[in-house]
Design a protein around this motif. Sequence first.
Motif, short mmCIF file in Angstrom:
data_model
loop_
_atom_site.label_atom_id
_atom_site.label_comp_id
_atom_site.label_asym_id
_atom_site.label_seq_id
_atom_site.Cartn_x
_atom_site.Cartn_y
_atom_site.Cartn_z
N ALA A 148 0.83 -1.20 0.00
CA ALA A 148 0.00 0.00 0.00
C ALA A 148 0.87 1.25 0.00
CB ALA A 148 -0.93 -0.01 1.20
N ARG A 149 1.90 1.25 0.80
CA ARG A 149 2.82 2.39 0.87
C ARG A 149 3.50 2.64 -0.47
NH1 ARG A 149 7.96 3.91 1.97
NH2 ARG A 149 8.28 5.53 3.56
N GLU A 150 3.93 1.56 -1.11
CA GLU A 150 4.61 1.65 -2.41
C GLU A 150 3.70 2.26 -3.47
OE1 GLU A 150 6.11 -1.48 -5.89
OE2 GLU A 150 5.62 -2.21 -3.88
N VAL A 151 2.44 1.83 -3.49
CA VAL A 151 1.52 2.30 -4.53
C VAL A 151 1.13 3.76 -4.29
CG1 VAL A 151 -0.73 1.94 -5.59
CG2 VAL A 151 0.67 -0.01 -5.01
N LEU A 152 1.00 4.17 -3.04
CA LEU A 152 0.70 5.58 -2.76
C LEU A 152 1.81 6.49 -3.29
CD1 LEU A 152 -0.81 5.72 0.85
CD2 LEU A 152 -1.98 5.91 -1.33
N VAL A 207 1.50 7.06 -7.11
CA VAL A 207 0.49 8.00 -7.60
C VAL A 207 0.74 9.41 -7.08
CG1 VAL A 207 -1.27 6.23 -7.92
CG2 VAL A 207 -1.14 7.45 -5.74
N GLY A 208 1.92 9.65 -6.51
CA GLY A 208 2.32 11.01 -6.16
C GLY A 208 1.88 11.49 -4.80
N ILE A 209 1.62 10.58 -3.87
CA ILE A 209 1.24 10.97 -2.51
C ILE A 209 2.48 10.92 -1.62
CG2 ILE A 209 -0.14 10.37 -0.49
CD1 ILE A 209 -2.31 9.42 -2.33
N ALA A 210 2.91 12.09 -1.15
CA ALA A 210 4.08 12.17 -0.27
C ALA A 210 3.69 11.77 1.16
CB ALA A 210 4.64 13.59 -0.29
N SER A 211 4.70 11.46 1.97
CA SER A 211 4.49 11.04 3.36
C SER A 211 3.46 9.93 3.46
CB SER A 211 4.06 12.23 4.24
OG SER A 211 4.96 13.30 4.12
N PRO A 212 3.69 8.80 2.78
CA PRO A 212 2.66 7.75 2.73
C PRO A 212 2.31 7.16 4.10
CG PRO A 212 4.76 6.95 1.87
CD PRO A 212 4.90 8.43 2.03
N ASP A 213 3.27 7.08 5.02
CA ASP A 213 2.98 6.51 6.34
C ASP A 213 1.96 7.37 7.09
OD1 ASP A 213 4.83 4.20 6.40
OD2 ASP A 213 6.37 5.74 6.24
N ARG A 241 -6.51 10.18 -6.03
CA ARG A 241 -5.24 9.47 -6.16
C ARG A 241 -5.22 8.20 -5.30
NH1 ARG A 241 -0.79 14.05 -5.42
NH2 ARG A 241 -2.53 15.40 -4.89
N VAL A 242 -5.85 8.27 -4.13
CA VAL A 242 -5.95 7.07 -3.28
C VAL A 242 -6.81 6.02 -3.97
CG1 VAL A 242 -6.79 6.16 -1.09
CG2 VAL A 242 -5.58 8.35 -1.14
N ALA A 243 -7.91 6.44 -4.58
CA ALA A 243 -8.78 5.50 -5.30
C ALA A 243 -8.03 4.84 -6.45
CB ALA A 243 -10.02 6.23 -5.81
N ILE A 244 -7.21 5.61 -7.15
CA ILE A 244 -6.41 5.06 -8.24
C ILE A 244 -5.40 4.06 -7.69
CG2 ILE A 244 -4.67 5.64 -9.99
CD1 ILE A 244 -6.17 8.32 -10.35
N ALA A 245 -4.81 4.40 -6.54
CA ALA A 245 -3.84 3.49 -5.92
C ALA A 245 -4.48 2.16 -5.55
CB ALA A 245 -3.24 4.16 -4.67
N ILE A 246 -5.72 2.20 -5.03
CA ILE A 246 -6.42 0.96 -4.66
C ILE A 246 -6.66 0.08 -5.88
CG2 ILE A 246 -8.64 0.08 -3.81
CD1 ILE A 246 -8.66 2.38 -1.80
N ALA A 247 -6.96 0.70 -7.02
CA ALA A 247 -7.16 -0.08 -8.24
C ALA A 247 -5.88 -0.76 -8.70
CB ALA A 247 -7.70 0.83 -9.35
N LEU A 248 -4.73 -0.15 -8.39
CA LEU A 248 -3.45 -0.70 -8.83
C LEU A 248 -2.89 -1.75 -7.88
CD1 LEU A 248 -1.64 2.62 -9.91
CD2 LEU A 248 -2.86 1.02 -11.38
N LEU A 249 -3.47 -1.88 -6.69
CA LEU A 249 -2.88 -2.69 -5.62
C LEU A 249 -2.57 -4.13 -6.05
CD1 LEU A 249 -4.84 -1.61 -2.43
CD2 LEU A 249 -2.39 -1.34 -2.85
N ASN A 250 -3.54 -4.79 -6.69
CA ASN A 250 -3.40 -6.21 -7.01
C ASN A 250 -2.90 -6.47 -8.42
OD1 ASN A 250 -4.45 -7.50 -4.49
ND2 ASN A 250 -6.27 -6.32 -5.00
N GLU A 251 -2.41 -5.41 -9.09
CA GLU A 251 -1.90 -5.53 -10.45
C GLU A 251 -2.86 -6.33 -11.33
OE1 GLU A 251 2.07 -7.09 -10.18
OE2 GLU A 251 2.89 -5.15 -9.59
N PRO A 252 -4.07 -5.81 -11.53
CA PRO A 252 -5.09 -6.55 -12.29
C PRO A 252 -4.73 -6.69 -13.76
CG PRO A 252 -5.80 -4.30 -11.88
CD PRO A 252 -4.55 -4.48 -11.09
N ASP A 253 -5.42 -7.61 -14.43
CA ASP A 253 -5.20 -7.82 -15.87
C ASP A 253 -5.95 -6.79 -16.70
OD1 ASP A 253 -3.64 -10.23 -15.56
OD2 ASP A 253 -5.50 -11.21 -14.96
#
Length: 352
Positions: free
Chosen positions: A160-164, A167-173, A190-202
């Motif tokens: 989760a930290r890596e994906v944030l 998408v350009g979110i600083a201070s992810p912790d 940007r958080v919503a976009i990060a959630i979509a990328l989490l599981n590297e979908p097809d």
Amino acid sequence: MSRDGRETRYEPADACASAAGAAAVTRPAGDTLIVEDLQTWFFTKAGVVKAVNGVSFGISKGEVMGLVGESGSGKSVTGFSVLGIVDPPGEIVGGSIRFQGRELVGLDEIAMRQIRGSRIAMIFQDPMMTLNPVLRIDTQMIEAIRAHARVSRAAAYARAREVLLKVGIASPDERLKAYPHQFSGGMRQRVAIAIALLNEPDLIIADEPTTALDVTIQAQILYEAQKLCRETGTALIWITHDLTVVAGLADRICVMYAGRDVEQGDVDAVLDHPMHPYTFGLIGSVPSRNRRGRPLHQIPGMTPSLLNLPPGCAFRARCDRASDECHREPPVLEYGCDRRARCFHPHFEGPS
């Protein structure tokens, strides 16, 4: 002219068809998703709204397809249909949606839940359709990962930290410990976009996700989307009304009007040499194509009501090329040279 500066060669559809002969394409091509004659209707008290009324397209691994059209054209409902989130009074009444060879139409909810969010993800225009307002961001992102993969909480947190950061979110912790209401609208997206990328979908379906973002962040998200597709083979359907975004992002384009796909093809070929009068008008309306000091070119008239579509071509009342044939029957998509246009009188010249 193509995006890389090379001249795009264009040939009329009949020449393409004769050159292709018996090998001409007769169905949508794609190895990740194939949609054929999709019909999604809404049964309301006022009547039947044919929001999607016979849409066909295919998308392959690593490909980006721009799904373009004005508000009410059916592009978002097409995305919802693929993901299986059309609720009553909406219903898929016909057609086929095959994801990696598996038919999704009629699939039970348990099976769809295993696919949704893992193999197919969606980025909504409104981030609050993704985010739960009463849960912290880390809780939502970790649950989204662990719902589909057997990993430790620590590993999910690291992902989760890596994906944030991606998408350009600083201070992810610090951000992971926050609630959605503590973010700006652009940050929530940007958080919503990060959630979509989490599981590297097809397959990712993005419904105008950068509309609320500033230009710098929008460019960063588009870059990350292209990079994801290139490096992981993820297929991406980018739903938008912005032709400039599609020109720089997509490999192929599908233009929708009044619930139907009216033109498809390579993005450079379609934008340089639009065949359907609606696409021709859209591109001609771009301010850069109009002479300074003159009124902007506009497509006359209004989109017909989806409750009461006219017979024949839905665009005929706004089209200066319409004939009696256009009033009698709806045109079908003609195939040839990877170009498809739903028109009896297509353009074979570029926009002026």
